[in-house]
Design an enzyme around this catalytic site. Structure first.
Site, PDB file in Angstrom:
ATOM      1  N   GLU A   1      -2.314   7.507  -5.130  1.00 29.22           N
ATOM      2  CA  GLU A   1      -2.608   6.822  -6.341  1.00 29.22           C
ATOM      3  C   GLU A   1      -4.162   6.989  -6.730  1.00 29.22           C
ATOM      4  O   GLU A   1      -4.680   6.822  -7.918  1.00 29.22           O
ATOM      5  CB  GLU A   1      -2.206   5.301  -6.274  1.00 29.22           C
ATOM      6  CG  GLU A   1      -3.192   4.689  -5.376  1.00 29.22           C
ATOM      7  CD  GLU A   1      -2.905   2.773  -5.336  1.00 29.22           C
ATOM      8  OE1 GLU A   1      -1.779   2.800  -5.348  1.00 29.22           O
ATOM      9  OE2 GLU A   1      -3.636   2.301  -5.436  1.00 29.22           O
TER      10      GLU A   1
ATOM     11  N   ARG B   1       0.989  -1.255  -0.059  1.00 31.42           N
ATOM     12  CA  ARG B   1       0.007   0.063   0.029  1.00 31.42           C
ATOM     13  C   ARG B   1       0.743   1.354   0.073  1.00 31.42           C
ATOM     14  O   ARG B   1       1.850   1.251   0.684  1.00 31.42           O
ATOM     15  CB  ARG B   1      -0.861   0.224   1.284  1.00 31.42           C
ATOM     16  CG  ARG B   1      -2.196  -0.723   1.187  1.00 31.42           C
ATOM     17  CD  ARG B   1      -3.201  -0.485   0.086  1.00 31.42           C
ATOM     18  NE  ARG B   1      -4.318  -1.284  -0.040  1.00 31.42           N
ATOM     19  CZ  ARG B   1      -4.516  -2.474  -0.810  1.00 31.42           C
ATOM     20  NH1 ARG B   1      -3.657  -2.713  -1.874  1.00 31.42           N
ATOM     21  NH2 ARG B   1      -5.614  -2.844  -0.859  1.00 31.42           N
TER      22      ARG B   1
ATOM     23  N   HIS C   1      -0.989  -0.198  -9.734  1.00 27.29           N
ATOM     24  CA  HIS C   1      -1.721  -1.297  -8.730  1.00 27.29           C
ATOM     25  C   HIS C   1      -2.085  -2.461  -9.794  1.00 27.29           C
ATOM     26  O   HIS C   1      -3.261  -2.631  -9.861  1.00 27.29           O
ATOM     27  CB  HIS C   1      -2.862  -0.385  -8.374  1.00 27.29           C
ATOM     28  CG  HIS C   1      -3.056  -1.072  -7.049  1.00 27.29           C
ATOM     29  ND1 HIS C   1      -3.523  -0.425  -5.827  1.00 27.29           N
ATOM     30  CD2 HIS C   1      -3.164  -2.464  -6.576  1.00 27.29           C
ATOM     31  CE1 HIS C   1      -3.679  -1.217  -4.682  1.00 27.29           C
ATOM     32  NE2 HIS C   1      -3.865  -2.472  -5.238  1.00 27.29           N
TER      33      HIS C   1
END
Ligand code: NAD
Length: 335
Positions: A268, A239, A300
């Site tokens: 993000e 993360r 991601h």
């Protein structure tokens, strides 16, 4: 008489999400309301009439949004992901709004992508790919190192970190790990559990696989970077908030960090999962990251395998069906 369909408002959905969820829900009576937009204060009203919402990593399930969902009569929050840092769990608990997730879909997908980033950075594959296509067959600047014999530090040896550690053992690496819960099976295979400072000081490659929580926010900051080996490779597929991006940029400039691989980024939510190729990127910190030749960022995508999407859809539909039938819920996230 047939029972009415269970209406599920699914946010942040792309065509691939819809394809896998529709296939998994065939015959269940679930009626999807697909929304491309993220769930936040501006879009929450779209959940009107839904029994449940279905969300992803960058949906903002903060107190205001959860209270609004509750007022709309939404009875369940389902997440299409393992992480749950985007949910205000105390508020959900106070409202009696259960939150369920997909705790395990494919640890292999994320662990294997992490290895991909390591190899890409080490052997400069991102540069080699472009060079060869342009007829430049020079090797200058592509010099890597053998992974065999290198020390790899794995921060968090849950489902993904464990798999990553196993793969790196297969490369012949010395693997150090840090986790509040040492894993006896990994120790038996030759992984050494050590305090975080020892891991940081001795590892040539540091890879993050612990969850984002208040205690792990900016786990990697200027102080922890200073404890690492000069020229260390840092990889984060966990993360974004685990890493203080500004501190990392400062360390890239001095060479203290020699290689950086990211699949996640603190901010993000405003960038990833969208085509921004015709947009001016307003995030100067992110833009600076992209200027370094020794930084590779993927948006991601570590989870993004067919196997993982099938498993995510299957567990999501199971969660919804259990709720509809009043059966005990699997995979409830506790505050
Ligand atoms: P997991 O819950 O199985 O494992 C997490 C591990 O971290 C546990 O063993 C826990 O004890 C450990 N941990 C907790 N606090 C720690 C600390 N301070 N220091 C070191 N270890 C600590 O989780 P997982 O399924 O392996 O997922 C790991 C991370 O990967 C999560 O943050 C998840 O959100 C992220 N993830 C990313 C993607 C992606 O596409 N990039 C996909 C799935 C999961």
């Amino acid at each position: 008489m047939t029972s009415p369909p269970m209406i599920v408002a699914a946010f942040s959905t792309k065509p691939y999400d819809r394809e896998f969820l529709e296939a998994a829900a065939a015959g269940t009576g679930i009626e999807w309301r697909w929304f491309e937009s993220r769930l936040d204060a501006a879009t929450v009203r779209l959940a009107e009439g839904a029994t449940a919402v279905n969300c992803f990593v960058n949906d903002a399930l903060d107190a205001a949004v959860l209270e609004h969902l509750h007022r709309l009569g939404v009875g369940l929050v389902t997440l299409r992901c393992a992480g749950f840092n985007q949910v205000d769990l105390p508020t959900a608990a106070r409202l009696g709004l259960p939150v369920v997730r997909v705790p395990e879909y494919s640890p292999h997908a994320v662990a294997e992508h992490t290895v991909g980033l390591v190899l890409m950075l080490d052997r400069r594959l991102h540069k080699a790919f472009n060079r060869v296509r342009e007829g430049n067959f020079s090797l200058d600047g592509l010099l890597g190192f053998d992974l065999h014999g290198r020390t790899v530090g794995v921060v968090g040896t849950g489902k993904i970190g464990r798999r990553f550690a196993e793969i790196m053992l297969g490369f012949g690496c010395r693997v150090l790990a840090h986790d509040p819960q040492a894993d006896a099976a990994l120790t038996a295979r030759g992984v050494h559990f050590v305090p975080l400072d020892t891991l940081l000081a001795e590892s040539h490659i540091v890879s993050l696989h612990c969850p984002l929580m208040p205690a792990t926010h900016h786990l990697i900051d200027a102080a922890s970077i200073a404890r690492m080996k000069p020229g260390v490779m840092l990889v984060n597929t966990s993360r974004g908030g685990l890493v203080d991006t500004r501190a990392v940029i400062a360390a890239l400039k001095t060479g203290q960090i020699g290689n950086l691989g990211l699949d996640v980024y603190e901010e993000e939510g405003d960038l990833f999962f969208e085509d921004k190729s015709n947009t001016i990127i307003g995030d100067d910190v992110f833009s600076r990251l992209l200027t370094f030749p020794n930084v590779v960022v993927t948006a991601h995508q570590a989870f993004f395998t067919r196997n993982a999407l099938e498993a995510i859809a299957a567990q999501t539909v199971r969660n919804l069906v259990h709720f509809e039938r009043g059966e005990p819920l699997e995979a409830v996230v506790k505050a």
